[in-house]
Enzyme design. Sequence first.
Site, short mmCIF file in Angstrom:
data_model
loop_
_atom_site.label_atom_id
_atom_site.label_comp_id
_atom_site.label_asym_id
_atom_site.label_seq_id
_atom_site.Cartn_x
_atom_site.Cartn_y
_atom_site.Cartn_z
N GLU A 1 -40.13 90.03 66.31
CA GLU A 1 -40.87 91.24 66.66
C GLU A 1 -40.06 92.52 66.39
O GLU A 1 -40.11 93.47 67.16
CB GLU A 1 -41.35 91.19 68.13
CG GLU A 1 -42.44 90.15 68.34
CD GLU A 1 -43.21 90.35 69.64
OE1 GLU A 1 -43.01 91.38 70.31
OE2 GLU A 1 -44.02 89.47 69.98
N HIS B 1 -38.53 89.17 77.05
CA HIS B 1 -38.07 87.81 76.77
C HIS B 1 -36.59 87.68 77.16
O HIS B 1 -35.85 88.66 77.11
CB HIS B 1 -38.21 87.45 75.29
CG HIS B 1 -39.62 87.21 74.85
ND1 HIS B 1 -40.08 85.98 74.42
CD2 HIS B 1 -40.68 88.04 74.76
CE1 HIS B 1 -41.36 86.06 74.09
NE2 HIS B 1 -41.75 87.31 74.29
#
Length: 707
Positions: free
Chosen positions: A409, A691
Amino acid sequence: MVLHITPYSSSCLHFLDGLSWSLVFPCYWLLDQLLASCLTTSLEKRQRSQDPCSLLTLCVLIMSPLYLLLLLASLPFALLGFVIWAPLQAIRQPYLYTYHRREKHQSEQCDHESAFLGVKDWRPQGRSFCFCSANVCLLPDSLARFNNLSNTQRRAREVGKRIRNGACRPQIKIYIDSPTNTSISAASFSSLATGFRRTSSLDQRPDKTQNVKGPADTENEPLTQCPIHPGGATDCPVNPYSGVHGITECPFHSNEGDMTLDCPLHSAERRNSPDCPLHTLAEAPECPMHSTVAQSGLSSNECPMHGVQINISAPEPETQEWERETGNQQSRELAGGDMGSMTASRESLARYHGTDGCGVKSSNNTLTHVPRASIFKRPGRKRRHGDDTFDHDISAFFPANLDFLGLQEVFDHSSTTRLRQQLHQYFPYVLSDVGRYGWKGCCSRFKFLNSGLLLASRYPILDARYECYPNGRGEDALAAKGALFAKVHVGTAHQEQRVVGYLTCTHLHAIEGDASVRCEQLDMLLHWGAEFRQTSSHNPEGGKVVDELVAFDVLLGDLNFDNCSSEDRLEQHHALFSFYKDPCRQGPGEDKPWALGTLLDPRGLYDDEVNSPESLQKVMENEEGRKEYLVFPPSKSQSPTSTQKGRKIPLKGNGRRIDYILYSDEGLQQEWKLEIEEFNFVTQLAGLTDHLPVAMRLAVSTGEEES
């Protein structure tokens, strides 16, 4: 295969691409800002509720109409730029390979092994390598806000800085038996480094069977330097007010000024001597460390020998720099909560690096040097948990001497540039801007975002290949998600044989319920990986097989399924796990007891309990904290959209673990073996992403004895 160092093979095409983007960018930026002003993070909502007349609220009310007017005015130019830009993407290179050579004096300031390794002779007995994978959520600011994140540009710079600071620190382990450590793995890992503000619990505790005064200590290596301050140092963290360490000022030094010979730190003999300050801890009513620790402002329960924390004062130049960037107190509060920079810069190892390089900046009340050897050195020590023979823990820092980094990402173009600049101060080789945009073929969907993959390496990259998954659905199909394959040169064996390793970085389909899509992507991943290994081992000119020795084959990435959800059963039984091994996996549908979920609940990212690496580490070490701040597989009695906080229903596992590091021992030499040395869940990016990064140190053993 040729590594692509420019997006286009022609300078004319490169000019046209730059021209088209300059026409499109104003409209793109204004649209991003307009959408971002309509989406607020939980931190911004909290600030507005506390101060309704704040400058932030005023800016939104004024700037939103202005953004809309400018957006409408820029649309004709954006349309012209799009007409030029879109056809060029069909011939654009699939990735950008960059190499950064550091100055000699800069690289010498890093750890004993320079961050820029180069290719060395392969050790006959083998070598260990450290891998890390992280989803950093560097989307355009308006899209990142759907994950309760903002300030993508600044987050990119801070992410790169924290990774660099964590990886460039000395690799030191301290084993201290402490009843206050309640880690999920019964061991909490960190390393002592120069000049940091605080550390979390001091590394892994020794096994209960290996007491500090037990037989295991007979193998300890004698130390030649004081573990608190080395010889010649003038700034002792225990006695900060002494200009030069006297004989009687350091509890580790004897009255004769030498290191005590009967201390368990140095030998196993005469352990009951009353002269050793460590041996009298159980007998004397006062700790010899507490009297001196009190002078430096530490409480007795934070004693470096008794407690699990060390507080060392240090200047904070990077915090001041961050404050200058934000410009005012309101934005500093935003950065402190969103970025975690002011807190994390103290609690991470940013203080260890006073500059942007890896050099050590000396200051008062800081350790000017830390010996690399562990204070309690136990060669061959392995902490077991069931059948596991490797260390596993929750770490507040990225592993020291990190060799390979796979990120997902990394979508935003400007953020990619900032992140790459920071990573290049530690990693010389980087593959970034991976993927494609626009259309590729008449039937393909338009790609607004690239794959978001980035791969950084300390070792030279010999070959690379990118493949795009063609079966994306819904909003996930707007990004060119795929797989990036790379071959790295890790050494040269006898008879000039090249030793290589294979890396795969990927990001699978994210939409829940699309298990068949992810399984198809895993099938393609295995097929493409086999093709890449086969083609890269052939000489491109004569087609002959190059004589190479394969050291490892590692897969890094966000697979967007976990091993405990009943909805992910199809992926859990995929053939991927017969080819690659998962250190955290007990079997399909069952993780090992110490395995931890890696997906954080976005709604709690700015809570005081988790807004710094240390605090997030402590929360993750607690079962109730994990239930509060991790995303768990949805249960039948609860909808996926309902809140997790405060619920009393039983939860399976320790959260959704969707970030993986897998390894394969197929294709290695007959006598070579792979063994995991440690596996870490890292909290150093607290407040920067939703995350938890994962890291693994893998030892490659050749079966030969060291001569």
